[in-house]
Design an enzyme around this catalytic site. Structure first.
Site, short mmCIF file in Angstrom:
data_model
loop_
_atom_site.label_atom_id
_atom_site.label_comp_id
_atom_site.label_asym_id
_atom_site.label_seq_id
_atom_site.Cartn_x
_atom_site.Cartn_y
_atom_site.Cartn_z
N GLU A 179 0.81 -1.23 0.00
CA GLU A 179 0.00 0.00 0.00
C GLU A 179 0.84 1.28 0.00
OE1 GLU A 179 -2.82 -0.33 3.18
OE2 GLU A 179 -4.14 -1.56 1.98
N GLU A 342 -6.69 -7.79 -0.59
CA GLU A 342 -7.04 -7.87 0.83
C GLU A 342 -8.48 -7.44 0.99
OE1 GLU A 342 -4.74 -5.38 3.44
OE2 GLU A 342 -2.84 -5.90 2.49
N TRP A 350 -9.34 -0.50 12.78
CA TRP A 350 -8.81 0.86 12.68
C TRP A 350 -9.87 1.92 12.45
CZ3 TRP A 350 -10.18 2.05 7.72
CH2 TRP A 350 -10.26 1.00 6.81
C1 GLA Z 1 -4.13 -2.61 5.15
C2 GLA Z 1 -2.80 -3.31 5.14
C3 GLA Z 1 -2.75 -4.54 5.96
C4 GLA Z 1 -3.56 -4.38 7.22
C5 GLA Z 1 -4.97 -4.04 6.84
C6 GLA Z 1 -5.91 -3.96 8.01
O1 GLA Z 1 -4.87 -2.54 4.07
O2 GLA Z 1 -2.29 -3.57 3.86
O3 GLA Z 1 -1.41 -4.82 6.28
O4 GLA Z 1 -3.02 -3.39 8.01
O5 GLA Z 1 -4.98 -2.79 6.22
O6 GLA Z 1 -7.22 -3.65 7.62
#
Ligand code: GLA
Length: 703
Positions: A179, A342, A350
């Site tokens: 990311e 993901e 979060w």
């Molecule tokens: C992101 C990250 C992951 C994790 C997720 C949690 O998208 O790439 O490593 O932290 O969020 O939702």
């Protein structure tokens, strides 16, 4: 099931190289991980667990039908425990275990989490905010993108991994970094400021050109030497020169892309040397949620469009935003298959309130991504962590273990994806497109705008949602893209409009297209300088209107609309109004009260063989839907508001014309749709009408 990489020739040409904001034009058959099914799996972080757990992990992966694992994403400190000393033993063992079990690996470079030793050795590599705050290291993404030490070290660890594993048969894809831009993007340290000056020199060639583009004659900001130019750090006024800031945003997106391509190129050199040039290399992005990167330019550099998507847990109907992100990923990937890199099995950790997914919701979410072109669904993460910052984040194996509802649903989803294997490589077809570009998003977000309620993403979502609820499938497109294949093009927000984009839109409408433009679009050029002669300068002739003055509304102001819509419409509007004169367009709706009382509010202009609509305000959702219904009639696009808007309907089409109808029922009642065929998930056959139980999903191979 064996998932080995075939040593065959690459399936297609390498991704095209785009510069600036050119839309990605990539063959859907470009590099793709060699899997014989839809991808299913997760980020796997075995280093968080004793080795005894690894064997159990692999056995459970088998039980769930997992076939692809992203590995090593945050492992830099373990792989290189001290400068230049590499330890790959543990990774060799994990790769070996997975390979023996026939589970393929998407091997990551760990460059999103710099080791503690690195930050101790090079403290100046920590990123600096616009306010001069030096950020600390006890998290991830702690690096200055321009620091030569970071660039060298990240390239080195990527090269070490590539040298060791380029030929490993388990590795079917490379996952660079994690990311980019989330959250580290801009850095205001002296090294970054110097890199910015170099970028400006290359862009403008002379200070005169820069002074003109930035309108430095305003507030006496003229530069007489390059060294005087700083990063646009926090200034005494609310914001700095807007073009200075816009260029810094362009520069940041390009700088981060350089980090990606540097790692990609070193990996490619080694996979090529190993005879594995066909193995795709990509990075997982957070499309539309990461404002700092221009993903049209980025996706042209990746072999597989890969997105991480997390529901906005508290947002009502958040499955519509999910659909938008999925359609966006397919679009930046050039329309071909893409990968959901993901998402979450249930709650994240979060958001302010991390609502858990309810039974069946994960399945609907995952299959909605597949419906919109994903050829796989991966999660963050495989096993829920015991400690660390994300221990309350859901996973495929939850803290409660395999006796849980989540695990049962994970196993069920694995079976669903296996049953959907034939949909691989089919594509989602759209008749409409929404234009979205980063420069406009960046520029609109600066201060000193006519209203704080001008919001790029809010308008995108509002227009997308209206189309979604009417079962209109949509792509996203860059304003410079060839739009001729779309019957209808919607511009929810395009404050910054390059002259060539305006010409592209003219050509589209002249050729018979239907265009719908929302307010405060076409206002400035690429330097954030206003087009003179009346708003919306760049689009005035195309829309057939002339706006003398913007009339933004107070926060609590609702104005009434009147005109050519059937009772009980039109309704009301908020946020914005304009003092419009017609210059060839007809008024479809007018303002019934408020500061623009009696003036046109929504207009339609016959232009060439097509029509250009202008919506000069923010209508309530139902009125917006009715306006779009009228425009869709011009475009001959089916606008279906009879079928309940709790039923998501999307079709994927294979090259042999086989059609797969995804019907996802987000509602509390059983729903039905006219179709015939066999539900690939249950084997049930339907003739004429397919019923979908509440909360359930059917994927019908149509007869
Ligand atoms: C992101 C990250 C992951 C994790 C997720 C949690 O998208 O790439 O490593 O932290 O969020 O939702």
């Amino acid at each position: 099931m064996t998932l080995q990489v075939e040593q065959a020739a690459a399936a297609g040409p390498a991704a095209g190289v785009a510069t600036g904001s050119a839309a990605a034009q990539r063959s859907p058959a470009a590099r793709w991980p060699r899997l014989d099914a839809l991808a299913y799996g997760a980020d796997y972080n075995p280093e968080q667990w004793p080795e005894e757990v690894w064997a159990e992990d692999v056995a459970l992966m088998h039980e769930a039908g997992v076939n692809l694992i992203s590995l090593g994403i945050f492992s830099w400190a373990l792989l290189e425990p001290e400068p230049g000393r590499f330890e790959f033993g543990w990774l060799d063992r994990v790769l070996g275990l997975l390979h023996e079990a026939g589970i393929a690996v998407d091997l990551a470079t760990p460059t999103a989490s710099t080791p503690a030793w690195f930050l101790a050795q090079y403290p100046h590599v920590r990123p600096v905010t616009s306010e001069g705050v030096v950020l600390g290291g006890s998290a991830r993404q702690t690096y200055c993108p321009h620091a030569p030490e970071y660039r060298a070290a990240s390239r080195q660890i990527a090269e070490q991994l590539a040298m060791r594993y380029a030929a490993h048969p388990a590795v079917v894809m490379w996952h660079v970094h994690n990311e980019y831009g989330s959250p580290t993007a801009e850095c205001y340290c002296p090294v970054s400021a110097a890199a910015f000056r170099d970028w400006l020199r290359a862009r403008y060639g002379s200070l005169d050109a820069l002074n003109a583009a930035w309108t430095t004659s305003f507030w006496g900001q003229q530069y007489s030497a390059w060294e005087q130019i700083d990063a646009p750090r926090r200034a005494p006024m609310a914001d700095v020169n807007p073009t200075h800031r816009l260029d810094f945003q362009r520069f940041t997106s390009e700088s981060l892309l350089e980090l990606y391509t540097a790692e990609r190129d070193v990996i490619r050199a080694h996979t090529t040397a190993a005879g594995r040039a066909e193995v795709p290399i990509t990075t997982n992005l957070q499309l539309i949620n990461c404002k700092s990167l221009d993903f049209w330019a980025w996706s042209a550099q990746t072999d597989v469009a890969a997105n991480d998507h997390y529901l906005s847990a508290e947002r009502p109907d958040n499955h519509i935003e999910l659909a938008l992100c999925a359609d966006f990923t397919r679009s930046v990937g050039g329309g071909g298959p893409w990968l959901l890199m993901e998402h979450s099995t249930s709650a994240v950790s979060w958001q302010p309130r991390n609502l858990a997914k309810r039974p069946g919701e994960m399945r609907r979410n995952s299959l909605a991504h597949v419906a919109r072109g994903a050829d796989g669904a991966l999660f963050f993460q495989w096993r829920a962590s015991r400690g660390g910052g994300e221990k309350f984040h859901s996973a495929m194996v939850p803290h409660g273990g395999t006796g849980s509802r989540i695990w049962r649903e994970v196993v069920g989803l694995g079976a669903d994806l296996a049953a959907l294997r034939p949909v691989q490589c089919s594509t989602t077809v759209a008749e409409a497109a929404l234009l979205w570009d980063w420069e406009s998003w960046w520029a609109l977000g600066h201060t000193f705008r006519p209203s704080v309620d001008l919001d790029f993403k809010e308008r995108q979502l509002a227009y997308y949602e209206a189309l979604w609820r009417a079962h209109v499938s949509a792509d996203f497109a860059h304003p410079s893209a060839d739009l001729s294949r779309y019957r209808m093009v919607v511009v929810p927000q395009m404050y910054l409009c390059r002259e060539e984009w305006a010409e592209n839109l003219r050509q589209y409408v002249r050729g018979g297209g239907t265009l719908v433009v929302s307010y405060f679009s076409g206002i400035v050029d690429e330097d954030d300088s206003v087009y003179l002669g009346g708003y919306p300068g760049a689009l005035r002739d195309l829309l057939g209107v002339l706006v003398e003055e913007f009339l933004p509304l107070r926060a609590d102001w609702t104005v009434r609309l009147a005109g050519q819509l059937e009772e009980p419409y039109p309704g009301t509007a908020t946020v914005w109004a304009e003092d419009i004169e017609l210059r060839g367009a007809e008024a479809v709706l007018t303002y019934a009260d408020g500061p623009a009382e009696g003036k046109p509010a929504v207009t339609r202009h016959a232009f060439g063989n097509g029509h250009a609509w202008y919506v000069s305000t923010r209508p309530d959702a139902e009125t917006l839907r009715e306006i779009l219904r009228l425009a869709a009639a011009d475009a001959d696009v089916t606008f279906d508001t009879e079928t309940p808007d709790t039923l998501e309907l999307v079709r994927r089409k294979a090259s042999d014309e086989t059609s797969y109808l995804f019907a996802i029922n987000h509602g509390q009642q059983e729903a039905a749709v006219a179709a015939s065929g066999v539900d690939m998930l249950t084997g049930e056959a339907f003739i004429g009408s397919v019923h979908i139980p509440a909360g359930s999903v059917r994927v019908v191979r149509e007869a």
